[in-house]
Write an enzyme that holds these catalytic residues in place. Sequence first.
Site, PDB file in Angstrom:
ATOM      1  N   GLU A 151     -36.914  25.459  14.006  1.00  0.00           N
ATOM      2  CA  GLU A 151     -37.696  25.813  15.187  1.00  0.00           C
ATOM      3  C   GLU A 151     -37.030  25.226  16.429  1.00  0.00           C
ATOM      4  O   GLU A 151     -36.622  24.074  16.445  1.00  0.00           O
ATOM      5  CB  GLU A 151     -39.127  25.243  15.031  1.00  0.00           C
ATOM      6  CG  GLU A 151     -39.948  25.213  16.294  1.00  0.00           C
ATOM      7  CD  GLU A 151     -40.572  26.564  16.636  1.00  0.00           C
ATOM      8  OE1 GLU A 151     -40.280  27.552  15.945  1.00  0.00           O
ATOM      9  OE2 GLU A 151     -41.344  26.612  17.611  1.00  0.00           O
ATOM     10  N   ASP A 209     -39.624  19.392  12.849  1.00  0.00           N
ATOM     11  CA  ASP A 209     -39.855  18.003  13.244  1.00  0.00           C
ATOM     12  C   ASP A 209     -40.946  17.373  12.388  1.00  0.00           C
ATOM     13  O   ASP A 209     -41.799  18.064  11.840  1.00  0.00           O
ATOM     14  CB  ASP A 209     -40.280  17.935  14.715  1.00  0.00           C
ATOM     15  CG  ASP A 209     -39.125  18.297  15.634  1.00  0.00           C
ATOM     16  OD1 ASP A 209     -37.968  18.210  15.169  1.00  0.00           O
ATOM     17  OD2 ASP A 209     -39.382  18.680  16.785  1.00  0.00           O
ATOM     18  N   ASP A 215     -43.441  15.873  13.322  1.00  0.00           N
ATOM     19  CA  ASP A 215     -44.671  15.653  14.096  1.00  0.00           C
ATOM     20  C   ASP A 215     -45.678  16.788  13.879  1.00  0.00           C
ATOM     21  O   ASP A 215     -45.499  17.628  12.999  1.00  0.00           O
ATOM     22  CB  ASP A 215     -44.338  15.514  15.592  1.00  0.00           C
ATOM     23  CG  ASP A 215     -43.636  16.768  16.106  1.00  0.00           C
ATOM     24  OD1 ASP A 215     -43.560  17.771  15.350  1.00  0.00           O
ATOM     25  OD2 ASP A 215     -43.162  16.738  17.255  1.00  0.00           O
ATOM     26  N   ASP A 259     -46.491  19.403  15.682  1.00  0.00           N
ATOM     27  CA  ASP A 259     -45.975  20.758  15.909  1.00  0.00           C
ATOM     28  C   ASP A 259     -45.111  21.214  14.740  1.00  0.00           C
ATOM     29  O   ASP A 259     -45.175  22.356  14.309  1.00  0.00           O
ATOM     30  CB  ASP A 259     -45.140  20.810  17.195  1.00  0.00           C
ATOM     31  CG  ASP A 259     -46.030  20.678  18.425  1.00  0.00           C
ATOM     32  OD1 ASP A 259     -47.260  20.856  18.271  1.00  0.00           O
ATOM     33  OD2 ASP A 259     -45.497  20.383  19.511  1.00  0.00           O
TER      34      ASP A 259
END
Length: 647
Positions: free
Chosen positions: A436, A509, A511, A513
């Site tokens: 992404e 990632d 995290d 998101d």
Amino acid sequence: MQKYDETQIQVLEGLEAVRKRPGMYIGSTGPKGLHHLVYEIVDNAIDEALAGYCTEIDVRILPGEIIEVSDNGRGIPVGIHPTEGISAATVVYTVLHAGGKFGGGGYKHAGGLHGVGSSVVNALSEWLELTVFDGTHEWYQRFERGNYHEPIKTVGDVKPGKTGTTVRFKADTEIFKESDVYDYETLLLRLREEAFLNAGLVITYSDERGGFSEDEDRFVKLHYTGGIRQFVEHIETVRGLTPLAGEVIYLAGIDPTANESDTSCEIALMWNDSYNEVVMSFANNVYTPDGGTHEVGFKNALTKAVNEYGKKFNYLKADEKFAGEDIREGLTAIVSVKLADCEFEGQTKGRLGNPEVKPFVDKLVVEKMSVFLEEHPEEAGKILEKCTGAKSAREAAKKAREAARKKSQMESMSLPGKLADCTEHDPEYSELYIVEGDSAGGSARQGRNRKFQAILSLWGKMLNVEKARIDRVYGNEKLMPIVAALGTSIGEDFDLAKLRYGKVIIMADADVDGSHIRTLLLTFFFRFMRPLIDEGHIWLAQPPLFKVSRGKKQRYAFSDEERDMYISELTAEGGKCDVQRYKGLGEMDPDQLWETTMDPERRTMVKVGLDDAIKADEVITILMGDKVGPRREFIEKNAKYVSNLDI
Ligand code: 1YM
């Protein structure tokens, strides 16, 4: 129902065969086979409940991986068997295929892996203890790997009238080499299913091994007076779905043409606001994952009844018709039939074969469903509207698919612009990283080994496929490049043979998101490219969370614990060290990304594996919900950690 006693037990074979080839009797000697031992014993107690003599079953996992199953049925007959000259109970536990299940008469679920019986469990147990209460005495016998030193004998009196059977056993680690550890949840799922299918039966289940967290309560009482109606409600609740209208619909009847009214059918069904279909079928309480005549009868009849109603009340024009799948969009249904003699078919015996069941179920459902619809116009209206929506979506999807097919022919499957392909064309040796964001994509492109690693950067707005039908996937700017890069197409056009990369690796990632995009992609693969998951092609890259360094020495940490470990390690070697937290993949330079996340020699990856379709389907729905907890739990539970993977 025919009653049988000791005389009808047929003696077939010895137990050595079972120990020699355990797989033949319980499927495998892995965890599945291990749990199967419990089901076998529980099934005997369930049979006793089906026969109408048992109301309570207690299942325990005791310390040391010992299983104890008790019921309050009649107790296995302890009298002397006329031809064997020993107690019938001993015969049941020492002679392969002894017992009514295979002897004709009685209530059977013979066939395939089902009902292989008590003697098989005994043969595969290091030891097994049988206790029978016959209303006056307590009887006891101990076996070791199927053998016994002493006959069954009375060990005391009991409260007058107390009857039942208790079996304790320890699986033999000589046989179950992989593991002898029971999974609490696995057994719970199965026992709950049994409790739903036997309305009113009380099953208590406890895990007394200890060692799990205090707040986890591992004692349950499973008691569903509503039976399969509650099963449907349970499925809907677990998935967080909203019913379309009203209560669970319940259809039941017995086959008037069958002997002694032995054939009966119960169906519970309900529509919800999702687009998914869950139809689970059972024959004599045995789950039939591959359907069969009962399921076909139900589906055909439902299609017929709803179409007739649709015509009659002008939801359909004269030349129009709902397809079965239009009607089953958002449907949750349990189909349960009971019959004297089940024939299970197919490789894994997962399909009911009895041909007489189909017309019986068909007739029952057409009649009762038509009456239901006529008597509940408001609910019928909502159901028919739902079908109409599904029908238009199906027609739109067909058009979109045809357009997509034409387009791909014209462009001869052009690859997306955001794909940096690799030179290797054999899928066995090639992998695709789905990344992404452009900055991470850039690092990955520079850091990769271009011989076998292709990179696809994603951009654009992601479609939440949980809430979309297939027609919207075609043409979605984020998903279509993935479809084109993989080469397999989607939905009913999916073709695994056309897969261009053996490993499809989602790199996002660490995290929120990142977790969001991972989840959406997994859902997309699950719904539209399911074999990729089933066949183990989908992987999750595991980028490090921290870099701990001191001078030239550096360590990458994938968790807080690991970080702390490296800090103390490097600090012990002298002085202060530097800790860098990676907020995103984009913060790593291409070399670092290669070293930590992409180099097959050093990377850690997680394989996405979903064995149980129904459970997975539930979980995906949970994943798409708003709760973060269950989502993380899913990733933890279903991910198998593999490090230093060889390619
Ligand atoms: C914890 C396991 O095995 N219960 C059980 C088994 C039997 C009976 C009752 C039983 C069945 C019948 C008559 C009958 C079995 N009996 C036999 C056999 N619980 C557990 N509870 N009387 C008692 O089916 O007619 C096999 S299983 F063959 F001995 F009759």
